[in-house]
Design an enzyme around this catalytic site. Sequence first.
Site, PDB file in Angstrom:
ATOM      1  N   LYS A   1      -7.110 -11.886  96.228  1.00 25.81           N
ATOM      2  CA  LYS A   1      -7.730 -13.174  96.563  1.00 25.81           C
ATOM      3  C   LYS A   1      -9.263 -13.053  96.488  1.00 25.81           C
ATOM      4  O   LYS A   1      -9.790 -11.971  96.269  1.00 25.81           O
ATOM      5  CB  LYS A   1      -7.267 -13.641  97.945  1.00 25.81           C
ATOM      6  CG  LYS A   1      -5.732 -13.773  98.061  1.00 25.81           C
ATOM      7  CD  LYS A   1      -5.157 -14.897  97.213  1.00 25.81           C
ATOM      8  CE  LYS A   1      -3.681 -14.758  96.979  1.00 25.81           C
ATOM      9  NZ  LYS A   1      -2.811 -15.520  97.830  1.00 25.81           N
TER      10      LYS A   1
HETATM   11  C1  LIG Z   1      -1.393 -15.748  98.251  1.00 25.08           C
HETATM   12  C2  LIG Z   1      -0.857 -17.047  98.691  1.00 25.08           C
HETATM   13  C3  LIG Z   1      -0.228 -17.215  99.942  1.00 25.08           C
HETATM   14  C4  LIG Z   1       0.212 -16.083 100.806  1.00 25.08           C
HETATM   15  O1  LIG Z   1      -0.706 -15.162 101.181  1.00 25.08           O
HETATM   16  P1  LIG Z   1      -0.287 -13.693 101.620  1.00 25.08           P
HETATM   17  O2  LIG Z   1      -1.502 -13.173 102.282  1.00 25.08           O
HETATM   18  O3  LIG Z   1       0.066 -12.954 100.386  1.00 25.08           O
HETATM   19  O4  LIG Z   1       0.877 -13.788 102.544  1.00 25.08           O
HETATM   20  C5  LIG Z   1       0.117 -18.501 100.315  1.00 25.08           C
HETATM   21  N1  LIG Z   1      -0.104 -19.546  99.526  1.00 25.08           N
HETATM   22  C6  LIG Z   1      -0.674 -19.423  98.326  1.00 25.08           C
HETATM   23  C7  LIG Z   1      -0.888 -20.654  97.513  1.00 25.08           C
HETATM   24  C8  LIG Z   1      -1.059 -18.181  97.855  1.00 25.08           C
HETATM   25  O5  LIG Z   1      -1.598 -18.052  96.640  1.00 25.08           O
END
Ligand SMILES: *Cc1c(COP(=O)(O)O)cnc(C)c1O
Length: 474
Positions: free
Chosen positions: A294
């Site tokens: 991210k």
């Molecule tokens: C990455 C993501 C999540 C979940 O995040 P995690 O930290 O991996 O649990 C939720 N929603 C979207 C749209 C994402 O891209």
Amino acid sequence: MNEKISKMLCKRDDTLLACMRVINTNAKGIVFVIDEERKLCGVVTDGDIRRALLEGKDLQLKVGEILKNNYVYADYDESETEMLNKFNGKINIIPLVNERMEVQDFLECAASIRIPVAKPELSGNEFKYAVEALLSTWISSNGKYIPEFEKKFAEYCETEYGVAVSNGTVALHLALVALGIGKDDEVIVPDLTFAATINSVLQANATPVIVDVEQDSWCIDPNEIEKAITPKTKAIMPVHIYGQPCDMDKIMAIAKKYNLYVIEDCAEAHGAKYNGKKVGSFGDVGCFSFFANKVITTGEGGMCTTKSEFLAEKMRILRDHGMSKSKKYYHEVVGYNYRMTNIQAAIGLAQLERIDALLLQRELLEDMYNEELSEIKSVVLQSRNIDKRYKINWLISILVQPEKRDFTIEILRGDGIEARPFFYPLSKMDIYKKYTFSNKNSLEISKCGLNLPTSVDMKKESVIKIKKVMQQIF
Ligand SMILES: *Cc1c(COP(=O)(O)O)cnc(C)c1O
């Protein structure tokens, strides 16, 4: 000379047969050919020998006869990057020579991916703060970094409170539970998103209602939201997909009109703005992820942001086993362990210090992609500047003809470039399809979409290389 190298060498007047024997023992598909003075004079692959035989050459022919002079090698004066740039889809072993052209070693491109779709950038205070957290011995979920990260992240999002949690998925779940959403409640989600969005609704025992997305923004379509509302609807979960903010004016107006909660899934959109205001500050709760790919990361991690002191407090209690804040070990509600560790928060704080610079670098990368790829007519770039939206770059996202999408990904991979397809529409997966209200644009977008490498340290040359590969396909 070590044994590893001796298994890779042939002399110029060895026969093709002898070379084949060497290749057979080294199992690398290649030999380095040296002359009488032990200097490198070429390389021969098993493919070269096969082609020679097919052309009618004899196995007793000397290998020197089939050597080409445009072979690739590296020397110790070259930088790592220069060396890495010599690998391509076809070349994956390169001899390494000293100043006398004697083979000393070889480089092997083990993982064929050299340009990954994403990689974390940890060159600021991440290491320092993480070590400080370790040295403090506060390595679980007490310690100074957690409240500091929460406070600064909430400030960054232009809202009041931050509640740090173990990942983005539990951030969504925590928000739903804190808002009292559960059995017999419906929550509207977009068809085009990562599955964590809908999973969190199902984990809260609520019923997801999947609606279509807008054609231009790829975000949840407010008109479809309004059509899908029933007396059971309790919340809307807009997802700012691939860094693009949803139409928050319309969504908040619908929420107000029908008295619904809004939980923003901001996992892919740290720092994105709508009407000059940061995402995560519109809804009742904003949910962020700090997974390694991210925009900023804590390894695993997440955060709920909110303007409501009441909700923040409720989420803190639920995050910590539902334990009373005033009466230790007295549990008021059935809670969870969704805490973030002090070490994660330390890393997050260091990332947050540089978030604007990181986003700027991502934007410059987007500029480069836009400049290069706009030369290819059949490639559609993700829209920028739709009405009041200021998108950020999570992963560079493009659309191509659907029949060429998977092929493009494969060809790029052959050149060491990682690309990945868009998410499958939720409505196309067996376990979710019964929750579908509408889908149409989502199907089309998902079939055509791919994400291209988006690491902040990417060079213009890599973008040009990607363009060249794509030009061959389109
Ligand atoms: C990455 C993501 C999540 C979940 O995040 P995690 O930290 O991996 O649990 C939720 N929603 C979207 C749209 C994402 O891209």
